[in-house]
Design an enzyme around this catalytic site. Structure first.
Site, PDB file in Angstrom:
ATOM      1  N   ASP A   1       0.791  -1.225   0.000  1.00 29.61           N
ATOM      2  CA  ASP A   1       0.000   0.000   0.000  1.00 29.61           C
ATOM      3  C   ASP A   1       0.826   1.279   0.000  1.00 29.61           C
ATOM      4  OD1 ASP A   1      -2.351   1.519  -0.026  1.00 29.61           O
ATOM      5  OD2 ASP A   1      -2.430   1.613   2.148  1.00 29.61           O
TER       6      ASP A   1
ATOM      7  N   CYS B   1     -20.209  -8.879 -10.837  1.00 29.27           N
ATOM      8  CA  CYS B   1     -21.119  -7.873 -10.292  1.00 29.27           C
ATOM      9  C   CYS B   1     -22.475  -7.900 -11.012  1.00 29.27           C
ATOM     10  CB  CYS B   1     -20.510  -6.479 -10.415  1.00 29.27           C
ATOM     11  SG  CYS B   1     -19.186  -6.135  -9.220  1.00 29.27           S
TER      12      CYS B   1
ATOM     13  N   CYS C   1     -26.111  -5.806 -10.512  1.00 26.19           N
ATOM     14  CA  CYS C   1     -26.240  -5.284  -9.143  1.00 26.19           C
ATOM     15  C   CYS C   1     -25.693  -3.866  -9.051  1.00 26.19           C
ATOM     16  CB  CYS C   1     -25.499  -6.186  -8.168  1.00 26.19           C
ATOM     17  SG  CYS C   1     -25.547  -5.621  -6.445  1.00 26.19           S
TER      18      CYS C   1
END
Length: 289
Positions: free
Chosen positions: A111, A166, A169
């Site tokens: 990160d 997905c 949705c």
């Protein structure tokens, strides 16, 4: 875990530049810094040949309360700082690899380094990037941390990708109280509760965010909480991700009473220190107004 060649992320880099051109990074100026490094791991570690991508489940079953004297904290920050936990795991892996292959060398990324974590995870076949822009795995939903180990070794590579499941949705889009998901797969940070309560350094929250916090003190999980794929959530086996006391529902008055010294002690080793004392107290005041 998935392993892929250390090549350039061409399509993902184009999407990043379009996102930056819209100003959707808000005040996160570092997102626009050296985009070539973000899209090519060899700019970060010149001898990189392979990218080992890992995802670690962090889900724990604690619940938020509706007590207005407290503020909700994003699930990822309930336990110890994931940067430290995942980095330690990857460093241990690198040490083992070096013992097995003396000429091996590598770089750990979690990160903080300019890597497009979600893009690499999708390319490595760990999941797909959902309409809320979080990585979704079929095994654990979206409650995962991502890290990479860049290696100077040619390895056997994974080639199977996970299709986008997905479908039609739109629960994440429909449920965002600030309409931060401007279109499927695109988030405007300027409207995002997580960005405002964690990254934004302004003295006051934007009115459109402050009026729609829905109890969130640090971060926001609404788009993940409503995602049907998170019905596959599993409790993590990492004890360091278990909630610290006061990190699920934080007392707003306690936040306002913190001093520099008590803040440093309270959030040592916690991802919540990212918001800084001034940010946490600003958020607490907004919730109490």
């Amino acid at each position: 875990m998935g392993i892929v060649p250390a090549t350039t992320l061409d399509n993902e880099g184009k999407q990043l530049r379009e996102w930056l051109d819209r100003g959707y990074q808000g005040n996160m100026s570092w997102m626009a810094r050296d985009p070539e490094v973000r899209t090519d791991p060899r700019r970060l570690f010149s001898s990189a040949r392979s990218v080992v991508v890992v995802a670690k489940n962090y889900y724990t079953p604690a619940k938020h309360t509706d007590d207005q004297r407290t503020g909700k904290v994003s699930r990822y920050a309930w336990g110890d700082d994931y940067h430290e936990v995942v980095s330690a795991r990857l460093r241990s892996l690198l040490t083992w690899i070096k013992a097995e292959v003396p000429q091996a060398d590598g770089k750990v990324c979690v990160d903080i380094q300019p890597m497009m974590d979600k893009a690499w995870a999708a390319r490595a076949g760990l999941g797909w990037i959902g309409k809320h822009t979080n990585l979704i795995t079929t095994e654990y939903g979206s409650w995962v941390f991502i890290g990479e180990l860049l290696l100077n070794l040619e390895l056997e590579y994974d080639s199977e990708l996970i299709a986008d499941h997905c479908g039609s949705c739109t629960l994440c889009i429909d449920s965002c109280p600030t309409s931060a998901i401007t279109e499927p797969y695109v988030v405007d940070s300027n409207k995002c509760i997580s960005y405002a309560t964690i990254e934004l350094r302004d003295q006051d929250l934007p009115p459109a965010v402050a009026e729609n916090l829905e109890g969130w003190l640090y971060g926001c999980d609404i788009c993940q909480d409503v995602c049907p794929w998170n019905r596959f959530e599993q409790i993590t086996d990492e004890p360091r991700f278990l909630p610290r006391e006061g990190n699920v529902n934080a007392s707003l008055n306690n936040m306002l009473e913190l001093t520099a010294e008590t803040y440093a002690e309270r959030f040592r080793g916690s991802a919540m220190k990212r918001a800084k004392l001034s940010g946490l107290q600003r958020n607490a005041r907004a919730l109490l107004d």
